[in-house]
Design an enzyme around this catalytic site. Structure first.
Site, PDB file in Angstrom:
ATOM      1  N   GLY A  65       0.593  -1.297  -0.026  1.00 28.06           N
ATOM      2  CA  GLY A  65       0.137  -0.126  -0.050  1.00 28.06           C
ATOM      3  C   GLY A  65       0.727   1.095   0.035  1.00 28.06           C
ATOM      4  N   TRP A 113       2.428   2.898  -2.418  1.00 26.07           N
ATOM      5  CA  TRP A 113       1.978   3.723  -3.720  1.00 26.07           C
ATOM      6  C   TRP A 113       0.830   4.314  -3.453  1.00 26.07           C
ATOM      7  CZ3 TRP A 113       3.792   2.258  -9.190  1.00 26.07           C
ATOM      8  CH2 TRP A 113       5.302   2.145  -9.345  1.00 26.07           C
ATOM      9  N   ASP A 118      -4.672  -5.879  -6.922  1.00 27.14           N
ATOM     10  CA  ASP A 118      -3.676  -7.104  -6.309  1.00 27.14           C
ATOM     11  C   ASP A 118      -4.163  -8.292  -6.211  1.00 27.14           C
ATOM     12  OD1 ASP A 118      -0.627  -6.222  -4.974  1.00 27.14           O
ATOM     13  OD2 ASP A 118      -1.342  -8.216  -4.497  1.00 27.14           O
ATOM     14  N   ASP A 178       3.369  -1.771 -10.333  1.00 24.77           N
ATOM     15  CA  ASP A 178       4.569  -2.093  -9.502  1.00 24.77           C
ATOM     16  C   ASP A 178       4.627  -3.805  -9.375  1.00 24.77           C
ATOM     17  OD1 ASP A 178       6.972  -1.587  -8.015  1.00 24.77           O
ATOM     18  OD2 ASP A 178       6.151  -1.299  -6.012  1.00 24.77           O
ATOM     19  N   LYS A 207       6.692  -1.556 -13.808  1.00 26.81           N
ATOM     20  CA  LYS A 207       8.135  -2.152 -13.334  1.00 26.81           C
ATOM     21  C   LYS A 207       8.196  -3.508 -14.139  1.00 26.81           C
ATOM     22  CE  LYS A 207       8.429  -4.430  -9.290  1.00 26.81           C
ATOM     23  NZ  LYS A 207       8.635  -4.128  -7.732  1.00 26.81           N
TER      24      LYS A 207
END
Ligand code: SAM
Length: 195
Positions: free
Chosen positions: A49, A51, A67, A111, A151
């Site tokens: 959490g 970001w 997620d 990410d 990423k």
């Protein structure tokens, strides 16, 4: 076992961020003059959490986080639990956009990374596949002028990945924030301004 608690770990504690990853996003946003305020954001790989906290503090107009791992129910954003590699997760993202009468995202951030295996080819290829799916499914949901940050574990396919998608954007750049561990092959690719 090596102690991975470097200065960014302690800085995250001081600033009440859930993870040191928060500083990576802050660095990238500042470096590429990207704003969160009043923007619609899709964030992929949001747990634990860090970001999401940076995004929430900067007043986005709309924020969906995705997620595989579960997140707490009381959150200042919409959370979708799902695997971003699956079309069903993208269907949920599109339905959520429609329900909220939002047409497109201004910024797609990822990410996401599965647990590293220690084999750099395996880690590169799994992160490459996640990035590819995000570009295929995410670009049609992106506003003109919108940007994507993904990423990736750098490897043989990184350059061709950038070449494959850079024509859609004004600029494509690899960046490695100071807060990203030097020993890690993790990089972020910033595709700025969809043309
Ligand atoms: C490095 S962590 C993200 C840290 C987060 N950005 C933060 O600031 O706290 C990577 C996350 O990606 C998620 N992830 C990995 N593969 C995924 C996938 N295929 N779909 C969705 N999430 C995924 C993992 O569950 C993990 O929570």
């Amino acid at each position: 076992m090596p102690d991975r608690r470097d200065s960014y770990y302690w800085k995250a504690k001081e600033n009440n961020y859930s993870s040191r990853a928060a500083f990576k996003l802050i660095d990238i946003l500042n470096k590429f003059y990207l704003s969160i305020e009043e923007r619609s954001i899709l964030e992929i790989g949001s747990n634990p959490g860090g970001w999401a906290e940076v995004i929430s503090m900067n007043n986005p107009s709309f924020h969906i986080a995705v997620d595989i791992k579960k997140e707490p129910s009381e959150l200042p954003y919409i959370f979708i639990r799902g695997d971003i590699s699956r079309d069903t997760t993208w269907d949920s993202i599109v339905s959520t956009l429609n329900e909220n009468r939002i047409r497109t995202f201004d910024l797609i951030l990822s990410d996401a990374m599965t647990n590293t295996s220690g084999n750099s080819d395996v880690d590169h290829s799994s992160s490459y596949l996640i990035c590819k799916k995000i570009m295929e499914k995410g670009i049609p949901l992106l506003n003109r002028g919108g940007s994507v940050i993904v990423k990736q574990f750098q490897g043989d396919l990184t350059q061709s990945f950038i070449e494959d998608w850079s024509d859609y954007f004004r600029r494509a750049t690899i960046t490695k924030p100071a807060s990203s561990r030097q020993a890690s092959r993790e990089i972020y690719i910033v595709f700025k301004s969809l043309v």
